[in-house]
Design an enzyme around this catalytic site. Structure first.
Site, PDB file in Angstrom:
ATOM      1  N   SER A  16      14.127   5.512  31.817  1.00  0.00           N
ATOM      2  CA  SER A  16      13.111   5.802  30.988  1.00  0.00           C
ATOM      3  C   SER A  16      13.490   5.150  29.516  1.00  0.00           C
ATOM      4  CB  SER A  16      12.949   6.856  30.863  1.00  0.00           C
ATOM      5  OG  SER A  16      12.273   7.444  32.138  1.00  0.00           O
ATOM      6  N   HIS A  50      10.219  14.693  25.652  1.00  0.00           N
ATOM      7  CA  HIS A  50       9.856  13.195  25.996  1.00  0.00           C
ATOM      8  C   HIS A  50       8.831  12.759  24.878  1.00  0.00           C
ATOM      9  CE1 HIS A  50      12.389  11.955  29.287  1.00  0.00           C
ATOM     10  NE2 HIS A  50      12.163  13.064  29.649  1.00  0.00           N
TER      11      HIS A  50
END
Length: 168
Positions: A16, A50
């Site tokens: 990610s 996130h």
């Protein structure tokens, strides 16, 4: 710029982070398409972290099921999808047709008029699961990864934070 990238890796591999850095290196508006759903407090905290890591310049769209529609709605923008594996899980639990969903996703990727980066877990490196649902999930995730890898320009595998180019 129109380009497509699939970033594969295991859990906590750095995939990610690698995908976000690749997206942020591109000019223009950025859309993060999240496929995760909040099931508990830990997941809510993880999603909040996130979001904070991405910063306010990112538009966030939640698409736990209609990922192709969310991609189509992000015309001309750099799109980061994280992640296809959670999307596959959502499809399976919602009893959706995985093959039809993969067809729609691949068509949306090919039709997107901006850059698109997709993140997925490589789940096929472990043991064969001991139950039918887990085997169906592994099979759907593996097939989805193969289908997407076939239509994107580039594929990168990330292990221990290190990218290895597989395609392109």
């Amino acid at each position: 710029m129109t380009s497509s990238l699939l970033v594969l890796g295991g859990a906590r591999s750095g995939k990610s982070r690698h995908a976000q850095a690749a997206a942020e290196a591109l000019p223009g508006a950025h859309v993060f398409i999240a496929t995760a759903e909040i099931w508990d407090a830990e997941m809510a905290d993880r999603i909040a972290r996130h979001r904070a890591d991405r910063g306010p310049e990112w538009e966030t769209v939640e698409a736990p099921i209609d990922l192709p529609g969310a991609i189509a709605a992000a015309r001309g923008k750099t799109v980061l999808v994280d992640c296809l594996t959670l999307w596959a899980s959502n499809l399976l639990l919602a009893e959706k047709d995985g093959e039809a969903a993969a067809d729609a996703l691949c068509a949306a990727i090919l039709a997107h008029d901006g850059a698109i980066i997709l993140v997925a877990n490589e789940v096929g490196l472990g043991i064969v699961p001991d139950n039918a649902l887990a085997r169906r999930f592994r099979d759907l995730a593996g097939t989805l990864n193969q289908r997407v890898a076939a239509v994107v320009d580039r594929v990168v595998f990330v292990a221990a934070g290190l990218p290895l180019a597989l395609k392109g």
